[in-house]
Design a protein around this motif. Structure first.
Motif, PDB file in Angstrom:
ATOM      1  N   GLN A  41      43.659 -32.501   8.953  1.00  0.00           N
ATOM      2  CA  GLN A  41      43.209 -33.066   8.295  1.00  0.00           C
ATOM      3  C   GLN A  41      42.607 -33.436   6.678  1.00  0.00           C
ATOM      4  OE1 GLN A  41      43.317 -35.869  10.213  1.00  0.00           O
ATOM      5  NE2 GLN A  41      43.170 -35.364  11.887  1.00  0.00           N
ATOM      6  N   LYS A  55      34.888 -39.011  12.333  1.00  0.00           N
ATOM      7  CA  LYS A  55      35.682 -38.798  11.550  1.00  0.00           C
ATOM      8  C   LYS A  55      35.451 -38.051  10.425  1.00  0.00           C
ATOM      9  CE  LYS A  55      38.298 -41.923  14.236  1.00  0.00           C
ATOM     10  NZ  LYS A  55      38.977 -40.805  14.994  1.00  0.00           N
ATOM     11  N   TRP A  56      35.517 -36.906  10.806  1.00  0.00           N
ATOM     12  CA  TRP A  56      33.958 -36.085  10.032  1.00  0.00           C
ATOM     13  C   TRP A  56      34.875 -34.229  10.458  1.00  0.00           C
ATOM     14  CZ3 TRP A  56      30.187 -39.340   9.237  1.00  0.00           C
ATOM     15  CH2 TRP A  56      29.468 -39.139  10.783  1.00  0.00           C
ATOM     16  N   GLU A  57      35.033 -33.126   9.086  1.00  0.00           N
ATOM     17  CA  GLU A  57      35.519 -32.089   9.989  1.00  0.00           C
ATOM     18  C   GLU A  57      34.402 -30.990   9.095  1.00  0.00           C
ATOM     19  OE1 GLU A  57      39.307 -31.224  10.997  1.00  0.00           O
ATOM     20  OE2 GLU A  57      39.096 -32.888  13.012  1.00  0.00           O
ATOM     21  N   VAL A  96      33.399 -42.791   8.643  1.00  0.00           N
ATOM     22  CA  VAL A  96      33.890 -42.948  10.367  1.00  0.00           C
ATOM     23  C   VAL A  96      33.062 -42.668  10.607  1.00  0.00           C
ATOM     24  CG1 VAL A  96      35.372 -44.324  11.877  1.00  0.00           C
ATOM     25  CG2 VAL A  96      35.436 -44.920   9.773  1.00  0.00           C
ATOM     26  N   ALA A 109      34.896 -36.546   4.961  1.00  0.00           N
ATOM     27  CA  ALA A 109      35.378 -37.143   5.746  1.00  0.00           C
ATOM     28  C   ALA A 109      36.822 -37.625   5.711  1.00  0.00           C
ATOM     29  CB  ALA A 109      34.483 -38.664   5.325  1.00  0.00           C
ATOM     30  N   TYR A 110      37.699 -37.343   6.910  1.00  0.00           N
ATOM     31  CA  TYR A 110      39.331 -38.121   6.793  1.00  0.00           C
ATOM     32  C   TYR A 110      39.317 -39.320   7.453  1.00  0.00           C
ATOM     33  CZ  TYR A 110      39.282 -36.706  11.815  1.00  0.00           C
ATOM     34  OH  TYR A 110      38.482 -36.647  13.293  1.00  0.00           O
ATOM     35  N   GLU A 111      38.646 -40.121   6.955  1.00  0.00           N
ATOM     36  CA  GLU A 111      38.057 -41.920   7.378  1.00  0.00           C
ATOM     37  C   GLU A 111      37.636 -42.753   7.222  1.00  0.00           C
ATOM     38  OE1 GLU A 111      39.595 -44.339  10.934  1.00  0.00           O
ATOM     39  OE2 GLU A 111      40.709 -42.407  11.189  1.00  0.00           O
ATOM     40  N   THR A 112      37.470 -43.383   6.100  1.00  0.00           N
ATOM     41  CA  THR A 112      36.073 -44.454   5.434  1.00  0.00           C
ATOM     42  C   THR A 112      36.319 -46.110   6.544  1.00  0.00           C
ATOM     43  OG1 THR A 112      37.793 -44.136   3.809  1.00  0.00           O
ATOM     44  CG2 THR A 112      35.599 -42.441   3.877  1.00  0.00           C
TER      45      THR A 112
END
Length: 205
Positions: free
Chosen positions: A36, A78-80, A75, A65-68
């Motif tokens: 991601q 939505k993190w890795e 979000v 985070a790969y989505e905000t």
């Protein structure tokens, strides 16, 4: 004739400059271990991040985070973990070397039993860990140590003077004279290293 000479000269200069030009490959985009693309900057718990962070990590690895949301807030979920071969991050952190959460990072500053620590705190409860220093590996949004879940470990050579100042003097008794409670008092293992968690976890909300 003059035009031909001028053209040859210009071509020669162009070739010479091209040979001296160094073309740099674009920097790789930061990705997570699962591919991601990290989104920077992102905001988590009111703090903005421009690179992968160890803050709130539960497995000792930096994450992103790969989505905000529209406001840049991460979000939830939505993190890795970041791919260390592709990402930049500040590695100036203290990892625990033993204890129930060995390998995780110390979360400075942390508050325990009413005291706030900027560095690893002396272990004052005796036993096989006497003389060691420990730190919290998980705190709530207010910086309080999350107790009762094995969220602590023992420091190696790091964390003795970390962050904004050294750890305050740690007394064995409270003002009332009663012994203070050790972290996870009823869960302290006989062999802390044997209970170190190896499960991959991601920052909790």
């Amino acid at each position: 004739m003059f035009t031909n000479v001028l053209l040859v000269t210009l071509l020669s200069l162009g070739c010479s400059q091209a040979q001296n030009t160094v073309f740099k490959a674009p920097a790789p985009e930061c990705e997570t271990v699962r591919g991601q693309k990290c989104v920077f900057p992102f905001t988590y718990r009111g703090k903005r991040y421009w690179e992968c962070t160890y803050d709130s990590t539960t497995n000792g690895k930096p994450w992103c985070a790969y989505e905000t949301r529209r406001d840049g807030t991460a979000v939830p979920g939505k993190w890795e973990d970041c791919d260390p071969s592709l990402c930049l991050f500040n590695d100036n952190v203290c990892h625990t070397v033993s204890g129930p959460d060995a390998g995780n990072t110390c979360k400075f500053p942390f508050t325990f039993n009413g005291r706030t620590y900027e560095a690893c705190a002396p272990w004052i409860w005796g036993g096989g860990n006497n003389g060691k220093r420990w730190c919290s590996t998980r705190t709530d949004r207010f910086g309080n140590h999350v107790n009762g879940q094995g969220n602590y470990g023992f420091c190696g050579s790091c964390g003795y003077s970390y962050g904004r100042g050294a750890a305050p003097a740690f007394e064995a008794r409270t003002a009332s004279g009663d012994d203070e409670t050790a972290p996870d008092q009823n869960q302290i293992p006989a062999d802390p290293a044997a209970t170190a968690s190896t499960d991959v976890q991601f920052p909790s909300k």
